[in-house]
Motif scaffolding. Structure first.
Motif, short mmCIF file in Angstrom:
data_model
loop_
_atom_site.label_atom_id
_atom_site.label_comp_id
_atom_site.label_asym_id
_atom_site.label_seq_id
_atom_site.Cartn_x
_atom_site.Cartn_y
_atom_site.Cartn_z
N TYR A 62 -5.91 8.53 7.83
CA TYR A 62 -5.50 9.30 6.69
C TYR A 62 -4.38 10.19 6.75
O TYR A 62 -4.12 10.40 5.42
CB TYR A 62 -6.18 10.48 7.04
N TYR A 63 -3.80 9.85 7.91
CA TYR A 63 -2.40 10.78 8.18
C TYR A 63 -1.48 9.44 7.33
O TYR A 63 -0.58 9.56 6.82
CB TYR A 63 -1.58 9.99 9.41
N ALA A 64 -1.89 7.74 7.58
CA ALA A 64 -1.25 7.04 7.16
C ALA A 64 -0.93 7.28 5.35
O ALA A 64 -0.39 6.87 4.45
CB ALA A 64 -1.20 5.71 6.98
N MET A 65 -1.90 7.74 5.02
CA MET A 65 -2.40 7.61 3.46
C MET A 65 -1.34 8.82 2.70
O MET A 65 -1.52 8.55 1.90
CB MET A 65 -3.69 8.22 3.40
N GLY A 66 -1.38 9.54 3.91
CA GLY A 66 0.06 10.56 3.02
C GLY A 66 1.10 10.51 3.60
O GLY A 66 2.10 11.95 3.76
N GLY A 67 1.56 9.31 4.04
CA GLY A 67 2.54 9.17 4.49
C GLY A 67 3.94 10.06 5.62
O GLY A 67 4.55 10.32 5.69
N LYS A 68 2.68 10.03 6.57
CA LYS A 68 3.08 10.02 8.13
C LYS A 68 2.93 9.42 9.17
O LYS A 68 2.19 9.51 9.50
CB LYS A 68 2.73 11.19 8.72
N PRO A 69 3.90 8.07 9.01
CA PRO A 69 3.20 7.15 9.77
C PRO A 69 3.56 7.07 11.32
O PRO A 69 3.09 6.33 12.56
CB PRO A 69 4.62 6.34 8.93
N ASP A 70 4.63 8.25 11.33
CA ASP A 70 4.48 8.39 12.97
C ASP A 70 2.97 8.81 14.03
O ASP A 70 3.06 8.58 14.80
CB ASP A 70 5.70 9.25 13.13
N GLU A 242 -1.59 11.71 -6.80
CA GLU A 242 -1.13 12.72 -6.53
C GLU A 242 -2.70 13.26 -5.65
O GLU A 242 -2.21 14.06 -4.87
CB GLU A 242 -1.20 13.53 -7.78
N LYS A 243 -3.87 13.19 -5.93
CA LYS A 243 -4.75 13.51 -5.08
C LYS A 243 -5.09 12.97 -3.72
O LYS A 243 -5.50 13.82 -2.77
CB LYS A 243 -5.76 13.21 -5.51
N PHE A 244 -4.18 11.50 -3.42
CA PHE A 244 -4.02 11.26 -1.69
C PHE A 244 -2.87 11.46 -0.80
O PHE A 244 -2.89 11.24 0.35
CB PHE A 244 -4.01 9.83 -2.11
N GLY A 245 -2.14 12.22 -1.66
CA GLY A 245 -0.98 12.95 -1.11
C GLY A 245 0.44 11.98 0.28
O GLY A 245 0.82 12.60 0.89
N ASP A 246 -0.19 10.33 -0.37
CA ASP A 246 1.05 9.39 -0.02
C ASP A 246 2.05 10.18 -0.24
O ASP A 246 2.51 9.23 -1.39
CB ASP A 246 0.20 8.81 -0.28
N LYS A 247 3.10 10.42 0.32
CA LYS A 247 4.60 10.54 -0.47
C LYS A 247 5.12 9.61 -1.11
O LYS A 247 6.40 9.79 -1.61
CB LYS A 247 5.46 11.56 0.93
N ILE A 249 4.25 6.36 -1.58
CA ILE A 249 3.97 6.17 -2.42
C ILE A 249 4.48 6.66 -3.79
O ILE A 249 5.26 6.47 -5.03
CB ILE A 249 2.82 5.88 -2.42
N LEU A 250 4.51 7.86 -4.03
CA LEU A 250 4.32 8.94 -5.20
C LEU A 250 5.87 9.05 -5.15
O LEU A 250 6.81 8.84 -6.39
CB LEU A 250 4.15 10.53 -3.93
N GLY A 251 7.34 9.07 -4.17
CA GLY A 251 8.27 9.03 -4.44
C GLY A 251 8.45 7.32 -5.37
O GLY A 251 9.67 7.57 -5.73
N ILE A 252 8.29 6.58 -4.59
CA ILE A 252 8.23 5.27 -5.72
C ILE A 252 8.15 5.28 -6.75
O ILE A 252 8.59 4.55 -8.18
CB ILE A 252 7.49 4.13 -4.50
N ALA A 253 6.94 6.02 -7.02
CA ALA A 253 6.43 6.25 -8.60
C ALA A 253 7.02 6.94 -9.49
O ALA A 253 6.94 6.88 -10.49
CB ALA A 253 5.23 6.34 -8.05
N THR A 283 11.03 13.37 3.20
CA THR A 283 10.62 13.97 3.64
C THR A 283 9.54 12.90 4.75
O THR A 283 9.08 13.15 5.90
CB THR A 283 10.18 14.40 3.81
N THR A 284 9.69 11.51 4.70
CA THR A 284 9.10 10.15 4.85
C THR A 284 9.80 9.47 6.13
O THR A 284 9.44 8.40 6.04
CB THR A 284 7.66 10.25 4.38
N ASN A 285 10.87 9.53 6.01
CA ASN A 285 12.22 8.61 6.39
C ASN A 285 11.87 6.83 5.78
O ASN A 285 11.58 6.41 6.74
CB ASN A 285 11.67 8.06 7.41
#
Length: 604
Positions: A62-70, A242-247, A249-253, A283-285
């Motif tokens: 869940y956190y990986a999909m939201g762009g929070k690897p830590d 957008e609905k998955f919140g992976d920052k 991937i969204l940044g790259i897109a 925000t995701t480093n």
């Protein structure tokens, strides 16, 4: 009653069903999946270690999909603590942990965890899991720009699944393979693979992978300059992601959308998309921060918005030490900020960044990697085409085999008879010719020997005379060059004396009259250089029309093997400016290597 109902609810809770539902919802409705995960962990009755491990792993996904690897790494490690004795669960969580480390740009740690899974899978002869892990290894090497290894592991993975009906796994591997071919600029093949993966993802309703593939397909169309198709696929992909919140991937897109608008000339929209992409990635480093910041800064430079560019540089520079970007991404960033410093008259900082860029170019092994990956690419394409033609070829071969066998036998007899006749005839003719030739050779050998000796002596004398003439011209040219430099130094001495008030007007006039009587050394230099190398300026201008007159004159001095210091003294510029000018000329003509550049000048 309430207490009894609560106890009943705890007792009747189905952990396996909850885990299955959460896993399915993660890729379509992640927030709904989170509710189930939290509900599972809130249960008061004892929970089996495998359930706990899997639930913490779902938290990590869940956190990986939201762009929070830590956060995802934390929960994957927590899940591993519960499944050390359960290899199936351990393999799954180790794979997810490796992906999380890759998101942070820690490729070594990621590969180490994947190798753990490979060892377990080989021991258990688990070919399906092995194929998936090879795919993840390929993704790591793709990020590291080692495309030969990426293609190698993807082909191994596809080979393991060829006889199985694992559509979702095969689609994922094809998507990764398409990514590798996109990086290698084989756009047609990448498009075919992306389209195949899209149809499978749509069929199995793997939404996130479907939208992510659309984004990659959009990038492919950007590279072939079909911006309308690129905008169509990217817009659909971004809307779905957008609905998955992976920052990340969204940044790259959004960065890709910015690239499209920049190409189409809509600078306002491009800047807006670049800012969105930059905000998401910082925000995701993300390891892509430097490249995307570099592209953003370059557009700001093009629009002369240097203050905004300096602001982005200030915000981005700390990431240069904290993230592990590849050489190409760092190069994009360094060249962009060097241009900003140059345009804002921060020349010392600009020179520093240009030197850094030169170091990055020297450290890159791109050409060798590109050569190897293209060889592997050609092998894979040949293999794939052969597989598609196997069925047709087998049918044709069955019909032709019998006829061809009979024809070969008849042809063998005919050719054998003709060959035997020709061999005998050739032997007799050769014997007759050899006798005549030996007689003629005896007569001509002495005459030829004498003639060769005379020609050799004549050529040696001619070469010696030419060498002496060339050396004399080179000495004259070098002397003229140094006289030019001395003339410049004399002028500078007069200027310095004037600045220090150590010379009278009459003395200035006298020294200038002396200098005025001297010859026009630069004109002499050009005349003698053109006599020595008559085709140099013409060939250089013809092959590289983008070079200016000053560039060609600078190349003339380089052809004489003058040092940077001598050239700087002659042209009255700094040592660093000499290096920078040479670098810019190399960039104009598309050459990076100094030895290749020197070889070019030598051959002109």
């Amino acid at each position: 009653m309430l207490a009894g109902f609560s106890a009943f609810a705890q007792k009747s809770y189905n952990f396996k069903k909850a885990e299955s539902e959460a896993r399915q919802l993660l890729h379509t409705a992640p927030d709904s999946a989170l509710v189930i995960i939290n509900t599972t962990l809130a249960q008061k009755k004892p929970i089996h270690d495998t359930i706990l491990g899997n639930t913490y792993s779902l938290y990590g996904i869940y956190y990986a999909m939201g762009g929070k690897p830590d956060s995802s790494i934390y929960y994957f490690k927590k899940g591993l603590n519960h499944v050390n004795n359960y290899t199936e669960n351990k393999k799954r969580i180790l794979s997810n942990l490796a992906i999380a480390y890759r998101q942070k740009g820690k490729y070594k740690e990621s590969i180490n965890h994947l190798n753990e899974v490979i060892a377990i899978s080989k021991q258990q002869k688990d070919s399906s899991r092995l194929a998936l892990v090879y795919g993840e290894l390929a993704s790591n090497y793709n990020y590291m720009q080692q495309y030969d290894k990426s293609v190698y592991y993807l082909l191994k993975a596809i080979a393991l699944l060829n006889n199985k009906n694992d559509l979702d796994k095969i689609a994922g591997l094809k998507q990764k393979l398409a990514n590798a071919y996109l990086a290698m600029e084989n756009f047609d093949f990448a498009i075919d693979l992306y389209q195949e993966a899209l149809s499978i993802f749509k069929e199995i309703k793997s939404d996130k992978n479907y939208y992510l593939t659309l984004v990659n397909l959009g990038e492919t169309y950007i590279r072939i300059k079909d911006y309308n198709a690129a905008l169509k696929y990217l817009s659909e992909g971004v809307s779905g992601l957008e609905k998955f919140g992976d920052k990340e991937i969204l940044g790259i897109a959004y960065n890709k959308l910015g690239n499209i608008q920049r190409k189409k000339g809509d600078i306002k929209k491009a800047l807006s998309y670049y800012q969105k992409a930059y905000n998401y990635l910082t925000t995701t480093n993300s390891v892509r921060v430097l490249r995307i910041a570099g592209e953003y800064i370059k557009l700001l430079n093009d629009t002369q918005n240097y203050q905004k560019a300096l602001q982005i540089i200030k915000e981005t520079d700390p990431y240069r030490k904290s993230i592990e970007s590849n050489v190409d991404d760092r190069m994009v960033y360094v060249m962009a900020i060097a241009e900003t410093y140059n345009k804002t008259n921060q020349l010392k900082e600009a020179v520093k960044q240009y030197k850094t860029a030169i170091t990055l170019v020297d450290s890159s092994s791109f050409n060798e990697t590109e050569r190897k990956t293209k060889e592997l690419q050609a092998k894979f394409q040949t293999k794939l085409q052969r597989e598609k033609n196997i069925a047709l070829k087998a049918n044709n071969d069955a019909l032709k085999n019998k006829v061809e066998a009979e024809e070969r036998l008849i042809l063998f007899y005919i050719i054998g008879s003709i060959a035997l006749f020709l061999i005998v005839l050739a032997f007799l003719r050769t014997y007759w010719l050899r006798s005549n030739l030996q007689k003629e050779q005896l007569k001509n050998t002495e005459a030829e020997k004498s003639l060769i000796e005379q020609q050799h002596q004549h050529e040696q004398e001619l070469n010696n005379n030419q060498r002496k003439a060339i050396e004399e011209k080179k000495r004259e040219l070098t002397a003229t060059t140094m006289q030019m430099a001395n003339l410049q130094d004399s002028i500078n001495q007069i200027i310095n004396k004037c600045s220090d008030n150590k010379i009278t007007l009459q003395e200035i006039k006298k020294e200038l009259e002396v200098l005025n009587k001297k010859k026009d050394y630069w004109k002499q230099f050009k005349t003698r250089f053109n006599n020595l190398h008559p085709e140099f300026e013409k060939k250089l201008s013809s092959e590289f029309p983008e070079l200016t007159k000053n560039d060609i004159e600078f190349c003339s001095l380089l052809k004489l093997n003058l040092s940077y210091k001598e050239i700087a003294s002659m042209l009255q510029i700094s040592y660093e400016s000499t290096i920078t000018k040479k670098y810019r000329i190399k960039k104009k003509i598309g050459i990076k290597d100094d030895k290749e550049f020197e070889k070019l000048l030598l051959n002109l």
